[in-house]
Design a protein around this motif. Structure first.
Motif, PDB file in Angstrom:
ATOM      1  N   VAL A  79       6.857  28.168 -79.137  1.00 41.46           N
ATOM      2  CA  VAL A  79       7.491  26.968 -79.255  1.00 41.46           C
ATOM      3  C   VAL A  79       8.933  27.010 -79.578  1.00 41.46           C
ATOM      4  N   ASN A  80       9.713  26.800 -78.159  1.00 44.97           N
ATOM      5  CA  ASN A  80      11.126  26.796 -78.476  1.00 44.97           C
ATOM      6  C   ASN A  80      11.618  26.153 -77.511  1.00 44.97           C
ATOM      7  N   PRO A  81      12.783  25.196 -77.970  1.00 39.51           N
ATOM      8  CA  PRO A  81      13.546  24.256 -77.165  1.00 39.51           C
ATOM      9  C   PRO A  81      14.160  24.883 -76.186  1.00 39.51           C
ATOM     10  N   ARG A  82      14.457  26.349 -76.006  1.00 44.41           N
ATOM     11  CA  ARG A  82      15.228  26.904 -75.164  1.00 44.41           C
ATOM     12  C   ARG A  82      14.383  27.377 -73.883  1.00 44.41           C
ATOM     13  N   GLY A  84      10.693  21.942 -70.766  1.00 44.81           N
ATOM     14  CA  GLY A  84      10.418  21.151 -71.819  1.00 44.81           C
ATOM     15  C   GLY A  84      11.368  19.974 -71.440  1.00 44.81           C
ATOM     16  N   GLU A  85      11.238  18.941 -72.270  1.00 41.80           N
ATOM     17  CA  GLU A  85      11.767  17.610 -72.046  1.00 41.80           C
ATOM     18  C   GLU A  85      12.655  17.262 -73.465  1.00 41.80           C
ATOM     19  N   TYR A  86      12.765  18.447 -74.494  1.00 40.19           N
ATOM     20  CA  TYR A  86      13.563  18.176 -75.384  1.00 40.19           C
ATOM     21  C   TYR A  86      15.207  18.152 -75.012  1.00 40.19           C
ATOM     22  N   PRO A  87      15.999  17.136 -75.651  1.00 38.62           N
ATOM     23  CA  PRO A  87      17.390  17.158 -75.395  1.00 38.62           C
ATOM     24  C   PRO A  87      18.212  18.416 -76.125  1.00 38.62           C
ATOM     25  N   GLU A  88      19.264  18.686 -75.464  1.00 37.83           N
ATOM     26  CA  GLU A  88      20.336  19.514 -76.224  1.00 37.83           C
ATOM     27  C   GLU A  88      21.402  18.703 -76.914  1.00 37.83           C
ATOM     28  N   PRO A  93      17.606  21.994 -81.848  1.00 23.82           N
ATOM     29  CA  PRO A  93      17.627  21.977 -83.456  1.00 23.82           C
ATOM     30  C   PRO A  93      17.600  23.344 -83.991  1.00 23.82           C
ATOM     31  N   ALA A  94      17.935  23.545 -85.146  1.00 22.69           N
ATOM     32  CA  ALA A  94      17.768  24.557 -85.917  1.00 22.69           C
ATOM     33  C   ALA A  94      16.226  24.931 -86.062  1.00 22.69           C
ATOM     34  N   GLY A  95      16.021  26.281 -86.542  1.00 21.36           N
ATOM     35  CA  GLY A  95      14.587  26.482 -86.823  1.00 21.36           C
ATOM     36  C   GLY A  95      13.900  25.624 -87.538  1.00 21.36           C
ATOM     37  N   VAL A  96      14.447  25.008 -88.737  1.00 17.53           N
ATOM     38  CA  VAL A  96      13.937  24.093 -89.369  1.00 17.53           C
ATOM     39  C   VAL A  96      13.682  22.839 -88.915  1.00 17.53           C
ATOM     40  N   GLY A  97      14.436  22.602 -87.959  1.00 22.94           N
ATOM     41  CA  GLY A  97      14.041  21.430 -87.286  1.00 22.94           C
ATOM     42  C   GLY A  97      12.931  21.568 -86.024  1.00 22.94           C
ATOM     43  N   VAL A  98      12.960  22.661 -85.635  1.00 19.53           N
ATOM     44  CA  VAL A  98      11.689  23.005 -84.658  1.00 19.53           C
ATOM     45  C   VAL A  98      10.636  23.000 -85.684  1.00 19.53           C
ATOM     46  N   ALA A  99      10.465  23.334 -86.614  1.00 20.10           N
ATOM     47  CA  ALA A  99       9.447  23.400 -87.802  1.00 20.10           C
ATOM     48  C   ALA A  99       9.121  21.893 -88.107  1.00 20.10           C
ATOM     49  N   TRP A 100      10.095  21.006 -88.313  1.00 20.55           N
ATOM     50  CA  TRP A 100       9.747  19.572 -88.810  1.00 20.55           C
ATOM     51  C   TRP A 100       9.134  19.004 -87.577  1.00 20.55           C
ATOM     52  N   ASN A 101       9.417  19.284 -86.336  1.00 18.20           N
ATOM     53  CA  ASN A 101       8.746  18.849 -85.304  1.00 18.20           C
ATOM     54  C   ASN A 101       7.435  19.335 -84.976  1.00 18.20           C
ATOM     55  N   LEU A 102       6.988  20.696 -85.396  1.00 24.04           N
ATOM     56  CA  LEU A 102       5.844  21.041 -85.611  1.00 24.04           C
ATOM     57  C   LEU A 102       4.842  20.180 -86.570  1.00 24.04           C
ATOM     58  N   ALA A 103       5.614  19.986 -87.585  1.00 26.07           N
ATOM     59  CA  ALA A 103       4.858  19.162 -88.637  1.00 26.07           C
ATOM     60  C   ALA A 103       4.106  17.776 -88.033  1.00 26.07           C
ATOM     61  N   ALA A 104       5.302  17.225 -87.463  1.00 22.89           N
ATOM     62  CA  ALA A 104       5.000  15.778 -86.683  1.00 22.89           C
ATOM     63  C   ALA A 104       4.146  16.133 -85.665  1.00 22.89           C
ATOM     64  N   ASP A 112      22.777  26.751 -90.986  1.00 25.51           N
ATOM     65  CA  ASP A 112      22.574  27.600 -89.625  1.00 25.51           C
ATOM     66  C   ASP A 112      23.670  27.325 -88.497  1.00 25.51           C
ATOM     67  N   MET A 113      24.571  26.407 -88.779  1.00 25.60           N
ATOM     68  CA  MET A 113      25.931  25.964 -88.054  1.00 25.60           C
ATOM     69  C   MET A 113      25.168  25.664 -86.860  1.00 25.60           C
ATOM     70  N   VAL A 114      24.366  24.941 -86.355  1.00 28.93           N
ATOM     71  CA  VAL A 114      23.865  24.411 -85.043  1.00 28.93           C
ATOM     72  C   VAL A 114      24.813  23.130 -85.093  1.00 28.93           C
ATOM     73  N   PRO A 115      25.054  22.724 -83.719  1.00 22.60           N
ATOM     74  CA  PRO A 115      25.998  21.625 -83.417  1.00 22.60           C
ATOM     75  C   PRO A 115      25.513  20.342 -83.739  1.00 22.60           C
ATOM     76  N   LEU A 116      26.263  19.406 -84.682  1.00 20.93           N
ATOM     77  CA  LEU A 116      25.618  18.207 -85.410  1.00 20.93           C
ATOM     78  C   LEU A 116      25.779  17.216 -84.445  1.00 20.93           C
ATOM     79  N   ARG A 117      25.373  17.270 -83.087  1.00 19.35           N
ATOM     80  CA  ARG A 117      24.984  16.262 -82.236  1.00 19.35           C
ATOM     81  C   ARG A 117      23.713  15.743 -81.905  1.00 19.35           C
ATOM     82  N   GLY A 118      23.453  14.769 -81.451  1.00 16.87           N
ATOM     83  CA  GLY A 118      22.114  14.340 -80.995  1.00 16.87           C
ATOM     84  C   GLY A 118      21.006  14.453 -82.267  1.00 16.87           C
ATOM     85  N   VAL A 119      19.942  15.033 -81.922  1.00 14.23           N
ATOM     86  CA  VAL A 119      18.970  15.260 -82.856  1.00 14.23           C
ATOM     87  C   VAL A 119      19.369  16.117 -84.196  1.00 14.23           C
ATOM     88  N   ASN A 120      20.438  17.019 -84.142  1.00 17.36           N
ATOM     89  CA  ASN A 120      20.654  17.337 -85.511  1.00 17.36           C
ATOM     90  C   ASN A 120      21.609  16.350 -86.349  1.00 17.36           C
TER      91      ASN A 120
END
Length: 574
Positions: free
Chosen positions: A181-184, A188-192, A195-206, A240-248
């Motif tokens: 599982v990796n947005p990169r 896939g259809e997940y937008p840029e 997310p950070a690793g924890v964002g991917v983990a939250w999506n896994l939980a969902a 983790d200093m990922v861009p604070l745009r969109g999902v983040n």
């Protein structure tokens, strides 16, 4: 301080006027939005009003369906689940999130976090074998694993189903995992931005919750509310200093709601130890909470940070917070010492300004601060930098880059000299044999020279608009708050002010390194601060006129709230 080029972001004629009318925002806010590429429409509206309802389908991330099915089956059949993550804030928040969520679903969960000084970054064969020997049959990674080819092969040999969730750049060969599982990843259809690793983990939980719901798992037990873990997502995302745009941006905005006041005992205790006053901001998470959580993985092992985040009581949380605060003080001392030695090395060797890239090694530098040292050298010299220390039989370290150089792509050109590497465009980890150091230093210099030009070696200070001092008043500066949370990819608005007069100047703070100013233009007067005034700024004297680059905020002191500028750069006027 390095000389910097000022660049005001360009926008299309009439863009800010259209935004102001369409969104109902002030001219100043609209000018910032236009400078950052926004146009009237759904994207701008979503940016100003981030909502959880706008989050995309988790199954749009490549590999999510297979991962959710396997994890859900483990929950239903009571198979023990092992969670393996990185040792940084992103990894630790991922571990806490997945452990708490899966336990809420009724699963038996074990967390295995690596030590930086023993295992290093990423999933290796040895900890995989250790987990298998302890009975693991399902291992879920977060924030690591996308390059763990050998570990994935070993998992298959051991009969372990390996579910890899990550957000780092994939390598030339993908690990043969049960699910990847990796947005990169492509397809896939997940937008840029991803997310950070924890964002991917939250999506896994969902996604797992969705599968369990479809299977009727929650007929006999409460269904977990995923919103309760958004505070962890916010902390890990900002750190983790990922861009604070969109999902983040949605994740952090929602998570900050849980942090004001902090509902989690660990974050409440950490905010208290750090001396933070409400409301907590993304800046507080990045500059105060994150470093203290990171100190565990840097100086010892990350378990103390995980224990803090999972603390059930205030008393337990305070104890862990004090430990982490002490480790952070140790980290600061180690960092100061190593940075001073590294800067001395650069200057002694005469590397700046002639070299395009730096590769340094330090026998007595603490392994936990090498990434910070690399970052400080990039700030000081604006050169891509690799910092290495001996660990076992090899050299391991971290690299940081400048805009214009994709670090992982640059390391790809050095892969024959490296044992392993991985990371992002701006940051990476790597390992090499000591005998390859000289060849790697020469190759890295060659690669950087081939990928960047001389103009890339001069730092650029970007501003959103040139304004008059009178435009930065109480009302307009307060309205800039609608652009929060600020961070990477969405910095605090920066303005150019030309020809302002320095009315007064005085030292600020016990060290005397800072200055408090009053500046004027026309009939407007504003307070301003300069942190760590460079020696070359002797022109900041009363009666002189200067051009400034600054941010603006509201500052309250003794019950009085005023606009205060924070000066980022200054020149004599004209």
């Amino acid at each position: 301080m390095l000389a910097r080029r000022w660049r005001i972001r360009a926008s299309e004629p009439g863009a800010w006027e259209n935004l102001s009318r369409a969104l109902g925002v002030s001219a100043l806010v609209a000018r910032v939005l236009a400078a950052r590429g926004f146009r009237p429409g759904p994207e701008a509206e979503a940016f100003l009003r981030p909502r959880l309802a706008s989050l995309p389908d988790p199954f749009g991330i490549p590999g999510m369906g297979a991962a959710a099915e396997r994890v859900a089956r483990a929950v239903e059949t009571r198979e023990p689940l092992w969670v393996y993550t990185d040792y940084d804030v992103d990894g630790v928040t991922s571990a806490a999130l997945l452990a708490e969520f899966l336990e809420a679903c009724g699963a038996e969960v074990h967390c295995r976090l690596p030590r930086r000084d023993r295992e290093g970054y990423g999933l290796k064969v040895e900890p995989l074998e250790e987990m298998a020997a302890a009975g693991a049959r399902v291992v879920v990674t977060a924030d690591c694993g996308i390059r763990a080819v050998d570990a994935a092969r070993r998992a298959r040999e051991l009969g372990v189903d390996l579910v890899i969730t990550d957000h780092h750049t994939p390598g030339p060969e993908l690990p043969p995992a049960t699910a990847l599982v990796n947005p990169r990843l492509t397809g896939g259809e997940y937008p840029e931005p991803a997310p950070a690793g924890v964002g991917v983990a939250w999506n896994l939980a969902a996604a797992v919750r969705s599968v369990l719901r479809a299977h009727g798992h929650f007929a006999s037990r409460p269904e977990p509310d995923l919103r309760v873990w958004l505070d962890l997502v916010a902390v890990g995302t900002v750190a983790d200093m990922v861009p604070l745009r969109g999902v983040n941006r949605v994740f952090v905005a929602a998570g900050l709601g849980l942090c004001n006041p902090p509902r989690r005992p660990g974050l409440r205790a950490m905010a208290s130890v750090a001396g933070l006053r409400p409301p907590l901001t993304a800046g507080n998470l990045g500059f105060h909470i994150g470093p203290r959580l990171n100190a565990a993985g840097r100086m010892e092992g990350p378990r103390a940070a995980l224990d803090l985040l999972r603390a059930a009581s205030s008393a337990e949380a305070v104890e862990h917070a004090r430990v982490l605060d002490g480790l952070n003080r140790q980290r600061q001392a180690e960092e100061r010492s190593a940075v001073a030695a590294a800067r001395q090395r650069v200057e002694k060797e005469g590397w700046w300004p002639g070299r395009y890239g730096f590769v340094l090694e330090g026998d007595d530098w603490h392994p936990g601060v090498v990434g910070l040292v690399a970052s400080r050298l990039v700030e000081a010299f604006h050169r891509p930098t690799v910092v290495l220390v001996p660990q076992g039989a090899t050299l391991k370290g971290s690299a940081r880059s400048i805009p214009g150089l994709h670090l992982v792509e640059a390391l790809e050109d050095c892969r024959d000299l490296l044992v392993r590497y991985g990371g992002h465009a701006a940051a990476a980890g790597l390992e090499l044999e000591p005998g390859a150091l000289g060849a790697f230093r020469a190759r890295f210099e060659e690669v950087v020279r081939s990928r960047v030009g001389e103009e890339d070696l001069v730092p650029v200070l970007e501003a959103d608009a040139e304004v008059a001092l009178s435009e930065l008043n109480d009302q307009t500066v307060a309205e800039l708050g609608c652009l929060e949370p600020f961070g990477v990819g969405n910095p605090r608005p920066v303005f150019v002010l030309r020809g302002v007069e320095v009315v007064s100047e005085r030292p600020l703070g016990a060290s005397g390194d800072h200055r408090a100013l009053v500046v004027a233009q026309g009939g407007a007067r504003r307070e301003a601060v300069v942190w760590r005034v460079p020696e070359s700024w002797g022109f900041l004297r009363p009666g002189t006129r200067v051009d400034l680059v600054a941010t603006a905020g509201l500052h309250t002191w003794n019950g009085r709230t005023t606009v205060r500028l924070t000066v980022k750069d200054a020149h004599p006027a004209g």
